[in-house]
Design a protein around this motif. Sequence first.
Motif, short mmCIF file in Angstrom:
data_model
loop_
_atom_site.label_atom_id
_atom_site.label_comp_id
_atom_site.label_asym_id
_atom_site.label_seq_id
_atom_site.Cartn_x
_atom_site.Cartn_y
_atom_site.Cartn_z
N ASN A 183 52.72 46.46 34.00
CA ASN A 183 51.34 46.56 33.71
C ASN A 183 50.87 47.71 34.87
OD1 ASN A 183 48.78 46.23 32.70
ND2 ASN A 183 48.41 44.43 34.21
N SER A 184 49.68 48.24 34.71
CA SER A 184 49.13 48.85 35.98
C SER A 184 47.71 48.29 36.43
CB SER A 184 48.80 50.31 35.47
OG SER A 184 47.91 50.88 36.65
N MET A 185 47.78 48.07 37.58
CA MET A 185 46.74 47.41 38.28
C MET A 185 45.65 48.36 38.73
SD MET A 185 48.56 44.37 40.44
CE MET A 185 46.79 43.75 40.96
N GLY A 186 45.94 49.67 38.64
CA GLY A 186 45.00 50.58 38.96
C GLY A 186 44.75 50.85 40.49
N CYS A 187 44.01 51.51 40.72
CA CYS A 187 43.56 51.76 42.25
C CYS A 187 42.39 50.79 42.70
CB CYS A 187 43.11 53.25 42.70
SG CYS A 187 41.83 53.86 41.68
N GLU A 188 41.79 50.74 43.89
CA GLU A 188 40.86 50.10 44.18
C GLU A 188 39.51 50.29 43.49
OE1 GLU A 188 40.99 48.12 46.93
OE2 GLU A 188 39.18 47.20 46.16
N ARG A 191 40.10 48.62 40.00
CA ARG A 191 39.98 47.08 40.30
C ARG A 191 38.58 46.61 40.34
NH1 ARG A 191 44.97 47.74 42.63
NH2 ARG A 191 43.81 47.60 44.67
N SER A 192 37.60 47.44 41.18
CA SER A 192 36.67 46.86 41.39
C SER A 192 35.69 46.80 40.13
CB SER A 192 35.66 47.55 42.79
OG SER A 192 35.21 48.78 41.99
N LYS A 193 35.71 47.70 39.24
CA LYS A 193 35.09 47.67 37.98
C LYS A 193 35.58 46.48 37.13
CE LYS A 193 34.39 52.57 37.50
NZ LYS A 193 35.06 53.50 36.72
N TYR A 194 36.79 46.57 37.38
CA TYR A 194 37.50 45.26 36.40
C TYR A 194 37.23 44.03 36.88
CZ TYR A 194 41.37 42.52 34.05
OH TYR A 194 42.01 41.65 33.47
N LYS A 195 37.08 43.86 38.01
CA LYS A 195 36.64 42.35 38.69
C LYS A 195 35.41 42.08 38.40
CE LYS A 195 39.62 42.55 43.01
NZ LYS A 195 39.60 42.74 44.45
N LYS A 196 34.37 42.98 38.12
CA LYS A 196 33.17 42.61 37.79
C LYS A 196 33.21 42.23 36.32
CE LYS A 196 30.48 45.45 40.82
NZ LYS A 196 30.43 47.11 40.89
N GLU A 197 33.94 42.94 35.49
CA GLU A 197 34.02 42.45 33.84
C GLU A 197 34.56 41.07 34.08
OE1 GLU A 197 33.11 43.52 30.97
OE2 GLU A 197 31.68 44.87 32.08
N LEU A 198 35.66 41.00 34.68
CA LEU A 198 36.27 39.57 34.82
C LEU A 198 35.42 38.26 35.00
CD1 LEU A 198 39.44 39.20 33.98
CD2 LEU A 198 40.05 39.26 36.17
N ILE A 199 34.85 38.76 36.17
CA ILE A 199 33.85 37.58 36.52
C ILE A 199 33.02 37.12 35.56
CG2 ILE A 199 31.87 37.04 38.14
CD1 ILE A 199 33.66 38.72 40.36
N SER A 200 32.18 38.04 34.84
CA SER A 200 31.17 37.84 33.94
C SER A 200 31.84 37.31 32.55
CB SER A 200 30.60 39.31 33.52
OG SER A 200 30.79 39.60 32.33
N PRO A 223 39.01 37.54 41.87
CA PRO A 223 39.38 37.02 40.13
C PRO A 223 40.48 37.29 39.54
CG PRO A 223 37.52 38.62 40.59
CD PRO A 223 38.01 38.25 41.96
N LEU A 224 41.29 38.32 40.26
CA LEU A 224 42.64 38.67 39.75
C LEU A 224 43.43 37.55 39.73
CD1 LEU A 224 43.15 42.16 41.06
CD2 LEU A 224 42.33 41.78 38.86
N ARG A 225 43.49 36.71 40.63
CA ARG A 225 44.34 35.50 40.94
C ARG A 225 44.37 34.72 39.37
NH1 ARG A 225 45.15 36.68 45.76
NH2 ARG A 225 46.42 38.44 45.24
N LEU A 226 43.20 34.79 38.67
CA LEU A 226 42.90 33.76 37.50
C LEU A 226 43.89 34.40 36.40
CD1 LEU A 226 38.94 34.14 37.41
CD2 LEU A 226 40.43 32.26 37.96
N LEU A 227 44.33 35.52 36.72
CA LEU A 227 45.31 35.89 35.65
C LEU A 227 46.74 35.84 35.85
CD1 LEU A 227 44.00 39.89 35.18
CD2 LEU A 227 43.39 37.67 33.89
N ASP A 228 46.93 35.33 37.15
CA ASP A 228 48.37 34.92 37.65
C ASP A 228 48.76 33.53 37.47
OD1 ASP A 228 50.42 36.03 38.56
OD2 ASP A 228 50.13 35.66 40.75
N CYS A 229 47.66 32.61 37.19
CA CYS A 229 47.96 31.19 37.16
C CYS A 229 48.97 30.90 36.08
CB CYS A 229 46.56 30.60 37.09
SG CYS A 229 46.79 28.76 37.26
N PHE A 247 40.07 49.80 31.95
CA PHE A 247 39.25 50.07 33.20
C PHE A 247 39.83 51.17 33.89
CE2 PHE A 247 37.90 46.24 31.43
CZ PHE A 247 36.58 46.43 31.53
N LEU A 248 41.08 51.64 33.67
CA LEU A 248 41.76 52.53 34.65
C LEU A 248 41.24 54.09 34.55
CD1 LEU A 248 45.64 52.01 33.65
CD2 LEU A 248 44.38 50.98 35.37
N CYS A 249 41.13 54.44 35.96
CA CYS A 249 40.55 55.95 36.09
C CYS A 249 41.48 57.02 35.54
CB CYS A 249 40.05 56.15 37.47
SG CYS A 249 41.72 56.19 38.67
#
Length: 449
Positions: A183-188, A191-200, A223-229, A247-249
């Motif tokens: 997978n790619s976790m992208g850059c900061e 990730r900040s755009k993605y985290k907002k979507e994930l929370i929502s 919130p990224l930790r939610l994907l790892d549980c 959400f990758l740039c």
Amino acid sequence: MKGNNAEEKNKEENETKKKPIITKAKGMKDILSEEYILKDTFIKKARVIAKFYGFKPIQTPHIEKEELFTAALGEATDIVEKQMYHLKVRGKDKLVLRPEGTAPIVRSYVENGMHTQPQPVMLSYNGSFFRHEKPQKGRRREFQQLGFEILGTNDTINDALIIKTMSTILEEAAGLKTSIYLNSMGCEECRSKYKKELISYYTQNKKTKDLCKDCERRRKINPLRLLDCKEEKCIQTRQEAPQIINFLCDGCTKNFKELLEILDASDISYYLDHFLVRGLDYYSQTVFEFFVEEKNKEDEKEKTESPKKVLALGGGGRYNPLAEILTGRDIPAIGGALGVDRIISLMTKRKKSTSTPKVFFIQLGSEAKRKSLQTLELLRKSKIPTRHSLTKNSLKSQLKIASKLKVPYALIFGQKEALEDNIIARNMETESQEIIPTSKLIDYLKKKL
Ligand code: AMP
């Protein structure tokens, strides 16, 4: 009589004097000779492969300062929250047993001025790590890792080189078939755009009520930790969650595409896993994990489906932010580590299953005895674990040995079979027998065993 009584009394007294033995601590393991030798051979073979690709060995201490890991891994990680072994020592230093290898390597790289040498610097290590986890199958509190790090470069070819080195070691030094998940976790920024979507996703869909306690707490911190549980209900809840790949740039998309192209060109197959995040804060862009392939005949037929993830044998990723977090320096890097204990336990199982006989070869009569070496050679060349007792002449005595050895099949090669180029395959459990032409024997056994 008198003497015997005294002896027995002595024995009884000795029994009562015995103290319960002091056992090893929970989650620890003694590695006895046979396993030690297997491990040693594996590590030696792995070193030769790593050396070919350009890795130089390094050894860092088992004890490090606690702050190295709290800064590097993130406060909201399982390791920092509950798994580190804190040492009670004299002096002010807060010391821990190292729970992972990458942060110490980055520390050592900068502390020893390796950043001033020609880049990249390629290092490999092997040793014990300590995590106070729930001991269970494949999980220990002291475990060994064989790790690889390439520091001082952002060139994607190095992501592929780490993956290639680890997969070659698993295949050639351990003889294991594995699947790579990427997978790619992208850059900061991604990730900040993605985290907002994930929370929502979790809040708008009222998914939070289905989360385990840890996830509920971590949702607010990272919130990224939610994907790892690994909890089943959390895995179910994330099924329809947004995927970071969307959400990758441009830069991160280009890097990830480039990595996939290199892997394709190198004939390294992989599966994309858009929820793979590897629970530590320092990862960015490429992340990957190796899983042992479950031997499933259905999977063989339908290679399009990813096989069931059974046991992780290793993992890693790019950790460009780590040196910045620890030292304020911009040092892009990538690395990965293999779980040596899990690899050795699979190798031990495999060794046992390849050395236990599957077939007992029985010959009867002079013609059969004369041709028996020829038939045995067929079995040897096809690597079918076989036993025989060529000096015995009666069917009864040879069958007796076959049943003692608990082989699934006995092959009966009598006078008639020797003349007609056949062999009788006897299923030792059902006692049913089939006449097989010698030319079809190996195919027959491969299907049955
Ligand atoms: P990690 O970086 O934590 O994913 O660890 C890399 C590899 O080390 C894993 O894929 C496992 O094979 C192995 N490993 C991690 N933790 C343990 C443990 N507690 N016991 C045994 N092996 C482990």
